[in-house]
Design a protein around this motif. Structure first.
Motif, PDB file in Angstrom:
ATOM      1  N   PRO A 199      46.957-100.940  -8.464  1.00 11.13           N
ATOM      2  CA  PRO A 199      46.693 -99.548  -8.078  1.00 11.13           C
ATOM      3  C   PRO A 199      48.154 -98.700  -8.251  1.00 11.13           C
ATOM      4  N   MET A 200      47.934 -97.383  -7.791  1.00 11.31           N
ATOM      5  CA  MET A 200      49.191 -96.540  -7.933  1.00 11.31           C
ATOM      6  C   MET A 200      49.847 -96.879  -6.463  1.00 11.31           C
ATOM      7  N   GLY A 201      50.302 -98.059  -6.376  1.00  7.63           N
ATOM      8  CA  GLY A 201      51.112 -98.495  -5.239  1.00  7.63           C
ATOM      9  C   GLY A 201      52.676 -98.159  -5.343  1.00  7.63           C
ATOM     10  N   THR A 202      53.573 -98.613  -4.802  1.00  2.68           N
ATOM     11  CA  THR A 202      54.770 -97.995  -4.928  1.00  2.68           C
ATOM     12  C   THR A 202      55.348 -98.779  -6.264  1.00  2.68           C
ATOM     13  N   ASN A 220      54.565 -86.930  -9.010  1.00  2.00           N
ATOM     14  CA  ASN A 220      54.128 -87.733  -7.929  1.00  2.00           C
ATOM     15  C   ASN A 220      52.732 -87.297  -7.008  1.00  2.00           C
ATOM     16  N   ALA A 221      52.858 -85.964  -6.906  1.00  3.85           N
ATOM     17  CA  ALA A 221      51.704 -85.451  -6.242  1.00  3.85           C
ATOM     18  C   ALA A 221      50.436 -85.567  -7.103  1.00  3.85           C
ATOM     19  N   ALA A 222      50.456 -85.321  -8.327  1.00  2.00           N
ATOM     20  CA  ALA A 222      49.278 -85.313  -9.006  1.00  2.00           C
ATOM     21  C   ALA A 222      48.826 -86.545  -9.170  1.00  2.00           C
ATOM     22  N   LEU A 223      49.544 -87.844  -9.002  1.00  2.00           N
ATOM     23  CA  LEU A 223      48.997 -88.844  -8.882  1.00  2.00           C
ATOM     24  C   LEU A 223      48.483 -89.507  -7.808  1.00  2.00           C
ATOM     25  N   GLY A 224      49.052 -88.901  -6.682  1.00  2.00           N
ATOM     26  CA  GLY A 224      48.703 -89.409  -5.465  1.00  2.00           C
ATOM     27  C   GLY A 224      49.658 -90.641  -5.026  1.00  2.00           C
ATOM     28  N   GLY A 225      51.034 -90.464  -5.470  1.00  2.00           N
ATOM     29  CA  GLY A 225      51.783 -91.886  -5.589  1.00  2.00           C
ATOM     30  C   GLY A 225      52.300 -92.073  -4.057  1.00  2.00           C
ATOM     31  N   SER A 226      52.945 -93.057  -3.880  1.00  2.98           N
ATOM     32  CA  SER A 226      53.300 -93.866  -2.696  1.00  2.98           C
ATOM     33  C   SER A 226      54.179 -92.854  -1.815  1.00  2.98           C
ATOM     34  N   THR A 227      54.079 -92.947  -0.357  1.00  6.70           N
ATOM     35  CA  THR A 227      55.112 -92.506   0.451  1.00  6.70           C
ATOM     36  C   THR A 227      56.476 -92.968   0.281  1.00  6.70           C
ATOM     37  N   GLY A 274      58.116 -96.467  10.856  1.00  5.12           N
ATOM     38  CA  GLY A 274      58.002 -97.640   9.607  1.00  5.12           C
ATOM     39  C   GLY A 274      57.345 -96.995   8.328  1.00  5.12           C
ATOM     40  N   ARG A 275      57.170 -97.744   7.457  1.00  2.00           N
ATOM     41  CA  ARG A 275      56.825 -97.393   5.993  1.00  2.00           C
ATOM     42  C   ARG A 275      55.460 -97.818   5.955  1.00  2.00           C
ATOM     43  N   MET A 276      54.893 -97.444   4.782  1.00  8.71           N
ATOM     44  CA  MET A 276      53.537 -98.086   4.543  1.00  8.71           C
ATOM     45  C   MET A 276      53.520 -98.411   3.080  1.00  8.71           C
ATOM     46  N   SER A 277      52.739 -99.630   2.690  1.00 10.69           N
ATOM     47  CA  SER A 277      52.666-100.012   1.411  1.00 10.69           C
ATOM     48  C   SER A 277      52.060 -98.811   0.604  1.00 10.69           C
ATOM     49  N   GLY A 278      52.659 -98.781  -0.737  1.00 11.40           N
ATOM     50  CA  GLY A 278      51.930 -97.827  -1.412  1.00 11.40           C
ATOM     51  C   GLY A 278      50.465 -97.888  -1.856  1.00 11.40           C
ATOM     52  N   THR A 279      49.924 -98.997  -1.632  1.00 13.21           N
ATOM     53  CA  THR A 279      48.588 -99.143  -1.658  1.00 13.21           C
ATOM     54  C   THR A 279      47.799 -98.997  -0.320  1.00 13.21           C
ATOM     55  N   GLY A 280      48.494 -98.618   0.664  1.00  6.88           N
ATOM     56  CA  GLY A 280      47.620 -98.627   1.846  1.00  6.88           C
ATOM     57  C   GLY A 280      47.095 -96.915   1.803  1.00  6.88           C
ATOM     58  N   TYR A 281      46.207 -96.972   3.039  1.00  3.92           N
ATOM     59  CA  TYR A 281      45.730 -95.841   3.089  1.00  3.92           C
ATOM     60  C   TYR A 281      45.245 -95.488   4.465  1.00  3.92           C
TER      61      TYR A 281
END
Ligand code: FES
Length: 571
Positions: free
Chosen positions: A196-199, A264-271, A469-476
Motif C-alpha cells: 500500500p501507500m505506507g511509509t 503527499n497530500a494527493a497520494l494520502g501518504g503516511s503521517t 507516538g506514530r502510526m504505521s503508514g498502512t494504518g488508519y
C-alpha cells in the motif's frame, strides 16, 4: 569537469606513499590501474540485509546500477550501511534512524566518492540515507527498491493494511488460526516493500517529488524488470551529474519541499512523512515547519485511490500512470521549474504523463476524496502540534468530545486493553502516554491502538485515539499522533486522567483537554518523569539529544551539514 576537480582525486590522484596506500589495497579486488586514473567514483550505498526483507533484493539492484555506471565511464564501488528492518527491530526502527544517518554521512564523507546512489526501500532506510547524504552534499540520487506485488488471499488482493483487519477478525473469531498463518505467506509473496501507500512508498514518492529520483521511481514494482532498468539508467545519469556538479542543495530547495508536501497530500501518504521531511529539511538548511504541511495540503484533494486511504495498491498506481500521472493532474499547484536529478525540471518530467485508469487517479474536478493531506492540530494538549490524517479517519468522529480512558504506557495498554472490566465505550477517547521520542524511547508505531475486544464484538470499528507516538503508514482510523511536547518531558498529555473530557475539532484544527488550568497546574506539580534505566550507549545518547516530533525527531547536534571536505589524511 577535469579530473583534478574530482573529489576522489584527493585519494587516488595522489603521488608517492599516500597514493600508493590509497590505491594498492583497492587493487586486491582485481581493479586495473586505469580505473584509478580519473574516472568518477560512484558509491552505491546499499541497505541490503536479510534482516530487512523489504531490501533483500538489493544485490541485483546494485548490479543494475553498476552496469549503468560502467557504461557511462564511471567506476562503481558498493558499500554497506546500517539497514533498518521495520518489522524486526526492537524497540522500534525509528530509534535507529538517526544512527543510520550518521553511518551514511560519515561513510560518504570519509571515502573517495564523487557521487552516490542511495538504495532505499523499507520505511526508515530512505530518510536515514537522505538525511545523512544531505549533511555531506555531493551529487546524490535515490533508487528505491519498489513495492511488493499485492498479495492474494481467498480470491482477494491483500496488503499490509489488511493486517489490522486480520488481527481484529482473528480476535473476534471470524478468522481461524490456520487462515491467519496462511495469510502471512499470501501477503508478502514477492520482493519489495509494503504494497500500500505506507511509509516506504510514501518515502519513495517523496524522493521522486523532491526531484531526488528518476521519474517512476516511486511506483515500479520491485519484481518488474523496469525497476532494474531504472537502476541502470540511474547509474548512467549519476556519471553525468558528477560532470555537471549537480549537488543536493541544487535540488532540495524550499519549492521542492513544497512540491513534496502537496504530492503527499494527493497520494494520502503516511503521517511519518512529516517527521522525516522535517528532519531532511533541517539537514539541508531549508526552513520548514509543521504548519506548512497543513497549509500546503489544504488545497489538494486525494487523487490516488490507493490503500490505506483507498482501495488499490502502489503496483496498480504504476499501471495507471505512476507518480508522473498524479503530478500531471495537480500541475497547477506545483513548482514546475524545480530541477530534478535527470537534469530536467519537474514540469518537463511530467509533460507527457497520462492517466490510463480513472479508478486509480482522480482529477481535481473529480478527486477520489475531497480531503487529503495532514491536519495539524493545536490546543492545550498539543501546544507544539499534533497530526491526524483525515483521509484515513471516520468523518463523524472528526468533531468529538469524549471521556479519556488513559493508558500510562505501552505495557499498561497491553495489560488492560482487552480486560472485560475496562470502563470504556465507543464514545471514549483512548489516550496512550509515553510513546514519544524520549518516552519509549524512539517513538514507535503504536498510535493506532487496537479497539478493545469487547467493543470490536459490538461492531465498533473506529474510536478517537490520541498519543505522542506514530502510526504505521498502512494504518488508519481517527488517530491523533505526534503530540508535542510528549508526555515524558511533561507535556500536558502527561497530566490527562481517566474521565477527563477531551475535545477533538479537526475542522477548527484543535485538540483540548477540558480541565481547569488550576487543576492542571496542581497535577503538574506532582508530575515526575519515569526513569527508563537507559544509562549508557546509543539509547542514552538518543534520549539526551533527540528533538520533539514537531522538529523532526533528529538529534540536536545533527541539524545542518558538515560538507564534503575532510581536512586530514589517513596516514
Ligand atoms: Fe518494510 Fe513495510 S515492513 S516497508
Amino acid at each position: 569537469m577535469e579530473d583534478k576537480q574530482l573529489r576522489s582525486r584527493q585519494w587516488f590522484g595522489r603521488k608517492g606513499k599516500d597514493g600508493f596506500i590509497y590505491r594498492a589495497w583497492m587493487k586486491n579486488q582485481g581493479f586495473p590501474d586505469h580505473l584509478f586514473e580519473g574516472k568518477p567514483i560512484i558509491g552505491i550505498c546499499n541497505t541490503y540485509s536479510e534482516l530487512t526483507p523489504c531490501n533483500a533484493h538489493f544485490p541485483a539492484l546494485a548490479e543494475a546500477v553498476k552496469r549503468g555506471v560502467w557504461e557511462a565511464g564511471g567506476f562503481p564501488l558498493e558499500f554497506p550501511v546500517m539497514s533498518l528492518g521495520e518489522c524486526t527491530l526492537k524497540p522500534t526502527a525509528m530509534l535507529f534512524r538517526n544512527l543510520a544517518s550518521m553511518d551514511v554521512e560519515e561513510s560518504i564523507r570519509a571515502n573517495p566518492l564523487d557521487g552516490v546512489i542511495l538504495l532505499c526501500g523499507c520505511d526508515k532506510t530512505t530518510p536515514s540515507l537522505v538525511m545523512g547524504a544531505c549533511s555531506v552534499n555531493i551529487p546524490t540520487m535515490v533508487v528505491s527498491g519498489g513495492p511488493m506485488l499485492a498479495g492474494r488471499f481467498k480470491g482477494k488482493k491483500i496488503g499490509t493494511s489488511d493486517l489490522w483487519r486480520f488481527v481484529e477478525d482473528h480476535k473476534t473469531g471470524k478468522m481461524s488460526q490456520e487462515e491467519f498463518v496462511a495469510a502471512e505467506a499470501a501477503m508478502a509473496r514477492s520482493p519489495g516493500h509494503c504494497a500500500p501507500m505506507g511509509t516506504a512508498s510514501t518515502m519513495a514518492a517523496m524522493v521522486e517529488s523532491l526531484g531526488l529520483a528518476l521519474p517512476d521511481n516511486a511506483t515500479i514494482p520491485a519484481a518488474d524488470s523496469r525497476r532494474k532498468r531504472l537502476a541502470h539508467l540511474a547509474g548512467i545519469r549519476m556519471v553525468e551529474m558528477i560532470k555537471e556538479n549537480v549537488l543536493m542543495t541544487d535540488i532540495l530547495t524550499r519549492e521542492a519541499f513544497e512540491n513534496a508536501i502537496m504530492v503527499n497530500a494527493a497520494l494520502g501518504g503516511s503521517t511519518n512523512f512529516i517527521i522525516h521531511l522535517l528532519a531532511i529539511a533541517g539537514r539541508i538548511g531549508v526552513e520548514l515547519n509543521i504548519a506548512d504541511f497543513d497549509r500546503l495540503s489544504a488545497k489538494i484533494p486525494l487523487l490516488a485511490n490507493v490503500q490505506p486511504s483507498g482501495e488499490h495498491f502502489v503496483e496498480d498506481l504504476f499501471y495507471a500512470g505512476g507518480l508522473p500521472a498524479v503530478m500531471k493532474e495537480m500541475e497547477q499547484f506545483l513548482h514546475k521549474d524545480q530541477l530534478t536529478v535527470n537534469g530536467k525540471t519537474i514540469g518537463e518530467n511530467i509533460s507527457k504523463a497520462e492517466c490510463c485508469d480513472r479508478n486509480l487517479i482522480g482529477t481535481l474536478e473529480a478527486p477520489f476524496k475531497p480531503d487529503s493531506g495532514i491536519a495539524v492540530l493545536k490546543g492545550n494538549l498539543c501546544p507544539d502540534g499534533a497530526v491526524l490524517k483525515p483521509s484515513a479517519a471516520t468523518p463523524r468522529l472528526m468533531t468529538h468530545t469524549g471521556k479519556a480512558v488513559v493508558f500510562e504506557n505501552i505495557d499498561d495498554l497491553k495489560a488492560r486493553i482487552d480486560d472485560p472490566n475496562l470502563d470504556i465505550d465507543e464514545d471514549s477517547v483512548m489516550v496512550l502516554k509515553n510513546v514519544g521520542p524520549k518516552g519509549y524511547p524512539g517513538m514507535p508505531e503504536v498510535g493506532n491502538m487496537q479497539i478493545p475486544e469487547k467493543l470490536l464484538k459490538k461492531g465498533v470499528k473506529d474510536m478517537v485515539r490520541i498519543s505522542d507516538g506514530r502510526m504505521s503508514g498502512t494504518g488508519y482510523g481517527t488517530v491523533v499522533l505526534h503530540i508535542s511536547p510528549e508526555a515524558a518531558v511533561g507535556g500536558n498529555l502527561a497530566l490527562v486522567q481517566n474521565g477527563d473530557l477531551i475535545r477533538l475539532d479537526v475542522p477548527n484544527r484543535s485538540l483540548d483537554l477540558l480541565v481547569e488550568p488550576t487543576v492542571l497546574e496542581q497535577r503538574r506539580m506532582a508530575f515526575e518523569s519515569e526513569n527508563l534505566g537507559y544509562n549508557r550507549g546509543y539509547a542514552k545518547l538518543f534520549i539526551e539529544h533527540v528533538n520533539q516530533a514537531h522538529e523532526g525527531v533528529d538529534f540536536d547536534f545533527l541539524k545542518g551539514s558538515s560538507g564534503s571536505v575532510v581536512k586530514r589524511d589517513s596516514h
